[in-house]
Design an enzyme around this catalytic site. Structure first.
Site, PDB file in Angstrom:
ATOM      1  N   ARG A 132       0.815  -1.226   0.000  1.00 28.28           N
ATOM      2  CA  ARG A 132       0.000   0.000   0.000  1.00 28.28           C
ATOM      3  C   ARG A 132       0.844   1.269   0.000  1.00 28.28           C
ATOM      4  NH1 ARG A 132      -3.176  -4.038   2.102  1.00 28.28           N
ATOM      5  NH2 ARG A 132      -1.146  -4.713   2.803  1.00 28.28           N
ATOM      6  N   ARG A 163      11.461   3.900   3.737  1.00 26.43           N
ATOM      7  CA  ARG A 163      11.010   2.935   4.756  1.00 26.43           C
ATOM      8  C   ARG A 163      12.223   2.114   5.167  1.00 26.43           C
ATOM      9  NH1 ARG A 163       5.787  -0.946   4.644  1.00 26.43           N
ATOM     10  NH2 ARG A 163       4.906   1.028   5.336  1.00 26.43           N
ATOM     11  N   LYS A 193      25.128  -5.662  -1.742  1.00 19.18           N
ATOM     12  CA  LYS A 193      26.582  -5.888  -1.803  1.00 19.18           C
ATOM     13  C   LYS A 193      27.270  -5.316  -0.575  1.00 19.18           C
ATOM     14  CE  LYS A 193      26.600  -5.480  -6.859  1.00 19.18           C
ATOM     15  NZ  LYS A 193      27.041  -4.618  -7.972  1.00 19.18           N
TER      16      LYS A 193
HETATM   17  C1  NCD Z   1       1.879  -1.166   8.362  1.00 14.55           C
HETATM   18  C2  NCD Z   1       3.371  -1.000   8.462  1.00 14.55           C
HETATM   19  O1  NCD Z   1       4.123  -1.307   7.540  1.00 14.55           O
HETATM   20  O2  NCD Z   1       3.775  -0.506   9.500  1.00 14.55           O
HETATM   21  N1  NCD Z   1       1.381  -1.267   7.063  1.00 14.55           N
HETATM   22  C3  NCD Z   1       1.210  -0.149   6.286  1.00 14.55           C
HETATM   23  O3  NCD Z   1       2.106   0.593   5.992  1.00 14.55           O
HETATM   24  N2  NCD Z   1      -0.028   0.110   5.856  1.00 14.55           N
HETATM   25  C4  NCD Z   1       1.330  -2.174   9.300  1.00 14.55           C
HETATM   26  C5  NCD Z   1       1.852  -3.576   9.258  1.00 14.55           C
HETATM   27  O4  NCD Z   1       2.808  -3.916   8.578  1.00 14.55           O
HETATM   28  O5  NCD Z   1       1.248  -4.400   9.968  1.00 14.55           O
END
Ligand code: NCD
Length: 307
Positions: free
Chosen positions: A63, A113, A91
């Site tokens: 998502r 992320r 690497k």
């Molecule tokens: C969440 C996350 O990655 O923190 N998902 C998301 O981004 N919608 C929740 C999860 O992974 O459970």
């Protein structure tokens, strides 16, 4: 000038903690405007034309990554997705070296992320562009909390004074942490429900009431937010078996019966049916915002892009 048009006073969006009520309202007002635009046939706007957005995801995502890609493209940016599984990170390149390499390409925005709490902030100090945190370890997931707030505000008309129960694996959840901050800033009442082993120490000091029994915690609440068991962050045994966890903490109609009749059920996804939520409850379109959220998923993440 409307709140949505005022300049946003932060270069990065690293978390909800530290934001002011007016700043959150400003993002939600802007997101509301985009809801209409995204229901039109022509969804394009050239707001980010000429800008380069790099999505850098060190952890899996469906998502969030898709939302940011779609948002950037619809706003006219050049969007590049960097997959860590096929990059030099495999690497042995460090996060900082990767950041310096990307910085040399002069992007305007990095959406990051990472599995470690604090890694996105560290990276933001090494680059010259805006950085958006798309989830760092167990720390924060600010755009998910903004999206949740938008969903609640559109369904219930406000956030203030609503009772919101956040249930399940609070300990490992960045979604819970960002939501706790946001809901407190916006004047909602937060309850955390889960087994003691999945509750962070000092949870009561986060500005929330803590419950270990679903029926006690769900009583008369307006919003029920379910969390996935984040087994990828668990080292050890936190609960005896999945079926025992489901019987005590899985959301079914029986437990839900004590919440307000019009209580809204939410889940950030991915959802594990039969673990934290019963499939019938998850699919109940009269109660659950889950499907709508898939449609709205990027709406909140989108205005965040123009911070
Ligand atoms: C969440 C996350 O990655 O923190 N998902 C998301 O981004 N919608 C929740 C999860 O992974 O459970």
């Amino acid at each position: 000038m409307s709140s949505a048009e005022a300049p946003f006073p932060h270069t990065h969006l690293l978390g909800i903690e530290g934001l002011k009520e007016a700043e959150i309202t400003q993002i939600l007002d802007l997101a509301d405007q985009y809801v209409e635009q995204n229901r039109r046939t022509n969804k394009k706007k050239d707001l980010l034309e000429g800008l380069t957005q790099i999505n850098l995801f060190f952890e899996n995502s469906t998502r969030t990554r898709m939302s940011f890609e779609l948002a950037g493209k619809r706003l006219g940016a050049d969007v590049i997705n960097m997959s860590t599984s096929t990059s030099s990170i495999k690497k042995g390149e460090t996060l900082i070296d990767t950041a310096s390499t990307l910085n040399a390409m002069r992007p305007d925005l990095l959406v990051v992320r990472h599995g470690s709490s604090g890694a996105v902030k560290l990276l933001s100090r090494k680059v010259d562009c805006a950085v958006l945190n798309a989830g760092d370890g167990k720390h924060e997931h600010p755009t998910q909390a903004l999206l949740d707030a938008l969903t609640i505000r559109r369904r219930k008309g406000r956030l203030a004074r609503l009772s919101v129960a956040i249930c399940g694996d609070v300990l490992h959840s960045r979604v819970a942490r960002s939501n706790i901050h946001l809901l407190n800033i916006m004047g909602a009442r937060v309850r955390l429900i889960g087994p003691p082993t999945l509750m962070p120490t000092g949870a009561d000091k986060l500005g929330a009431e803590v419950f270990h029994d679903m029926e006690e915690g769900l009583k008369d609440c307006d919003i029920v937010m379910m969390l996935r068991l984040q087994t990828e962050r668990m080292h050890g045994a936190y609960f005896p078996t999945i079926s025992e966890y489901f019987s005590l903490y899985g959301l079914d109609y029986e437990k839900l019966a004590v919440a307000k009749e019009d209580a809204l059920i939410m889940h950030p996804g991915p959802m594990n049916r039969g673990v934290e939520i019963d499939a019938a409850v998850a699919d109940d379109l009269t109660r659950s915002a889950y499907r709508n959220k898939l449609k709205w998923g990027w709406l909140c993440e989108w205005p965040a892009l123009i911070c």
